[in-house]
Design a protein around this motif. Sequence first.
Motif, PDB file in Angstrom:
ATOM      1  N   PHE A  40    -158.213 -71.345  16.875  1.00 24.71           N
ATOM      2  CA  PHE A  40    -158.094 -72.821  17.238  1.00 24.71           C
ATOM      3  C   PHE A  40    -157.776 -73.525  15.991  1.00 24.71           C
ATOM      4  O   PHE A  40    -158.139 -73.038  14.752  1.00 24.71           O
ATOM      5  N   ILE A  41    -157.260 -74.774  16.069  1.00 19.60           N
ATOM      6  CA  ILE A  41    -157.271 -75.586  14.890  1.00 19.60           C
ATOM      7  C   ILE A  41    -157.545 -77.032  15.403  1.00 19.60           C
ATOM      8  O   ILE A  41    -157.119 -77.310  16.377  1.00 19.60           O
ATOM      9  N   ASN A  42    -158.613 -77.658  14.552  1.00 19.41           N
ATOM     10  CA  ASN A  42    -158.987 -79.119  14.834  1.00 19.41           C
ATOM     11  C   ASN A  42    -157.642 -79.815  14.564  1.00 19.41           C
ATOM     12  O   ASN A  42    -157.060 -79.821  13.592  1.00 19.41           O
ATOM     13  N   SER A  43    -157.403 -80.935  15.661  1.00 14.28           N
ATOM     14  CA  SER A  43    -156.338 -81.968  15.586  1.00 14.28           C
ATOM     15  C   SER A  43    -156.382 -82.509  14.377  1.00 14.28           C
ATOM     16  O   SER A  43    -155.309 -82.895  13.712  1.00 14.28           O
ATOM     17  N   ALA A  44    -157.402 -83.094  13.786  1.00 15.32           N
ATOM     18  CA  ALA A  44    -157.480 -83.960  12.557  1.00 15.32           C
ATOM     19  C   ALA A  44    -157.030 -83.139  11.312  1.00 15.32           C
ATOM     20  O   ALA A  44    -156.487 -83.316  10.446  1.00 15.32           O
ATOM     21  N   GLU A  45    -157.615 -81.607  11.369  1.00 12.62           N
ATOM     22  CA  GLU A  45    -157.228 -80.723  10.328  1.00 12.62           C
ATOM     23  C   GLU A  45    -155.788 -80.435  10.414  1.00 12.62           C
ATOM     24  O   GLU A  45    -154.903 -80.016   9.322  1.00 12.62           O
ATOM     25  N   ALA A  46    -155.215 -80.302  11.456  1.00 13.21           N
ATOM     26  CA  ALA A  46    -153.781 -80.074  11.665  1.00 13.21           C
ATOM     27  C   ALA A  46    -153.085 -81.164  10.879  1.00 13.21           C
ATOM     28  O   ALA A  46    -151.988 -80.769  10.404  1.00 13.21           O
ATOM     29  N   GLY A  47    -153.291 -82.420  11.350  1.00 15.37           N
ATOM     30  CA  GLY A  47    -152.501 -83.320  10.709  1.00 15.37           C
ATOM     31  C   GLY A  47    -152.757 -83.413   9.021  1.00 15.37           C
ATOM     32  O   GLY A  47    -151.748 -83.644   8.269  1.00 15.37           O
ATOM     33  N   GLU A  48    -153.738 -83.218   8.746  1.00 13.48           N
ATOM     34  CA  GLU A  48    -154.072 -83.204   7.263  1.00 13.48           C
ATOM     35  C   GLU A  48    -153.387 -81.820   6.649  1.00 13.48           C
ATOM     36  O   GLU A  48    -152.671 -82.015   5.480  1.00 13.48           O
ATOM     37  N   PHE A  49    -153.225 -80.806   7.407  1.00 11.98           N
ATOM     38  CA  PHE A  49    -152.506 -79.818   6.782  1.00 11.98           C
ATOM     39  C   PHE A  49    -151.149 -80.009   6.607  1.00 11.98           C
ATOM     40  O   PHE A  49    -150.310 -79.543   6.039  1.00 11.98           O
ATOM     41  N   LEU A  50    -150.554 -80.687   7.770  1.00 11.33           N
ATOM     42  CA  LEU A  50    -149.115 -80.999   7.774  1.00 11.33           C
ATOM     43  C   LEU A  50    -148.748 -81.916   6.582  1.00 11.33           C
ATOM     44  O   LEU A  50    -147.766 -81.827   5.915  1.00 11.33           O
ATOM     45  N   ALA A  51    -149.844 -82.943   6.336  1.00 10.16           N
ATOM     46  CA  ALA A  51    -149.399 -83.819   5.238  1.00 10.16           C
ATOM     47  C   ALA A  51    -149.482 -83.088   3.887  1.00 10.16           C
ATOM     48  O   ALA A  51    -148.725 -83.467   2.945  1.00 10.16           O
ATOM     49  N   TRP A  52    -150.392 -82.118   3.985  1.00  2.87           N
ATOM     50  CA  TRP A  52    -150.314 -81.504   2.595  1.00  2.87           C
ATOM     51  C   TRP A  52    -149.071 -80.719   2.407  1.00  2.87           C
ATOM     52  O   TRP A  52    -148.622 -80.611   1.409  1.00  2.87           O
ATOM     53  N   VAL A  53    -148.822 -79.873   3.737  1.00  3.50           N
ATOM     54  CA  VAL A  53    -147.521 -79.170   3.365  1.00  3.50           C
ATOM     55  C   VAL A  53    -146.334 -80.187   2.818  1.00  3.50           C
ATOM     56  O   VAL A  53    -145.464 -79.725   2.154  1.00  3.50           O
ATOM     57  N   ALA A  54    -146.236 -81.315   3.447  1.00  3.67           N
ATOM     58  CA  ALA A  54    -145.118 -82.361   3.275  1.00  3.67           C
ATOM     59  C   ALA A  54    -145.170 -82.537   1.522  1.00  3.67           C
ATOM     60  O   ALA A  54    -144.105 -82.785   1.113  1.00  3.67           O
ATOM     61  N   GLU A  55    -146.130 -82.486   0.944  1.00  2.63           N
ATOM     62  CA  GLU A  55    -146.333 -82.743  -0.533  1.00  2.63           C
ATOM     63  C   GLU A  55    -145.865 -81.455  -1.428  1.00  2.63           C
ATOM     64  O   GLU A  55    -145.836 -81.455  -2.452  1.00  2.63           O
ATOM     65  N   GLN A  56    -145.966 -80.207  -0.784  1.00  4.22           N
ATOM     66  CA  GLN A  56    -145.538 -78.948  -1.461  1.00  4.22           C
ATOM     67  C   GLN A  56    -144.159 -78.681  -1.682  1.00  4.22           C
ATOM     68  O   GLN A  56    -143.212 -79.562  -1.418  1.00  4.22           O
ATOM     69  N   LYS A  57    -143.921 -77.524  -2.580  1.00  2.00           N
ATOM     70  CA  LYS A  57    -142.522 -77.229  -2.910  1.00  2.00           C
ATOM     71  C   LYS A  57    -142.235 -75.864  -2.015  1.00  2.00           C
ATOM     72  O   LYS A  57    -141.064 -75.646  -2.177  1.00  2.00           O
ATOM     73  N   PHE A  58    -143.252 -75.256  -1.527  1.00  2.00           N
ATOM     74  CA  PHE A  58    -142.580 -73.828  -0.964  1.00  2.00           C
ATOM     75  C   PHE A  58    -141.875 -74.001   0.338  1.00  2.00           C
ATOM     76  O   PHE A  58    -141.971 -75.079   0.965  1.00  2.00           O
ATOM     77  N   VAL A  59    -141.124 -73.066   0.512  1.00  2.00           N
ATOM     78  CA  VAL A  59    -140.580 -72.929   2.031  1.00  2.00           C
ATOM     79  C   VAL A  59    -140.479 -71.747   2.739  1.00  2.00           C
ATOM     80  O   VAL A  59    -141.231 -70.676   2.304  1.00  2.00           O
ATOM     81  N   GLY A  60    -140.334 -71.801   4.069  1.00  2.00           N
ATOM     82  CA  GLY A  60    -140.308 -70.782   4.843  1.00  2.00           C
ATOM     83  C   GLY A  60    -141.461 -71.160   5.815  1.00  2.00           C
ATOM     84  O   GLY A  60    -142.122 -72.237   6.009  1.00  2.00           O
ATOM     85  N   PRO A  61    -141.789 -70.118   6.706  1.00  2.15           N
ATOM     86  CA  PRO A  61    -142.927 -70.292   7.636  1.00  2.15           C
ATOM     87  C   PRO A  61    -144.167 -70.273   7.110  1.00  2.15           C
ATOM     88  O   PRO A  61    -144.598 -69.564   5.990  1.00  2.15           O
ATOM     89  N   ILE A  62    -145.141 -70.766   7.775  1.00  2.00           N
ATOM     90  CA  ILE A  62    -146.714 -70.892   7.062  1.00  2.00           C
ATOM     91  C   ILE A  62    -147.615 -71.040   8.350  1.00  2.00           C
ATOM     92  O   ILE A  62    -147.175 -71.980   9.120  1.00  2.00           O
TER      93      ILE A  62
END
Length: 291
Positions: free
Chosen positions: A191-213
């Motif tokens: 599972f993933i906690n809904s708050a952490e899912a949102g935080e992870f997506l926000a972190w991904v938005a700031e990165q430079k990598f591409v592709g699936p994660i």
Amino acid sequence: MKVLVLGGTRFFGKHLVDSLISKGHEVTIATRGKAKDNFGDKVDRIIIERTNSDSLKETIGKHYYDVVCDNIAYCSNDVKALLDSLKCGRYVMTSSASVYENQHLLTSENEFEPLSHDLKWCSREDYRYAEVKRQAESALFQEYPKLQAVAVRLPYVIGEDDYTNRLYFYVEQIINGNPMNLDNINEQIGFINSAEAGEFLAWVAEQKFVGPINGNNIGTISLKEIIDYVEHKTKIKAIYSSEGLEGSYNGQESFSLDIDRASNLGYCFTELNTWIYELLDKYINRANSAL
């Protein structure tokens, strides 16, 4: 950064917006205008019709966004309608563990390759959920290869704000004394906690990598462990019957997502057992209050 969020008014989408705001980004949320939010003047708002390309071009198509976070891309047509209508520097699509046909513990990103999947332009109703999500990823990476794009694959997302009530189902049936028909009580599930899912997506938005994660809290839990905990806390025994209500997670075999890629890029997920029992306590209080 200027960030556009589609699907930011409920569940982990709200946590994504909160996280982006806390990081100092200029956030615009795009909705159909039917759902209210509590962001006040912290965000800008645009009303769109997601499946109408003309509507998209007339609204979000007039602006440039550094990042677009899309939580509601369910099929290849959704991806095409959006990406043909706007300009952005980076596109983060919320995908799903459902893209993996053979789920197992520590399923890794390379077990579904969207670049080699047979692309079909489809609507949400054309195939089962897993296949339309595969088609959404395939459209993204095959048709827009020059776009800095990421597909974030998440397992079951749970939290107090989980409108699906899939995990809450088990707590509610135990407390209400309803028989349940369960076929996978010993399977270990990620599972993933809904708050952490949102935080992870926000972190991904700031990165430079591409592709699936992949995103996944560390560790797994079985329904038996969940039910044992609820029985212990409530002093009520679960009732099992082949004639009972079908379990929300019936048919799900043991699985979790391998998070080495995210970890190696610097993201640290929390352990599942540090928060899931607190969530179950809240579910128990909610079910008792409903009696």
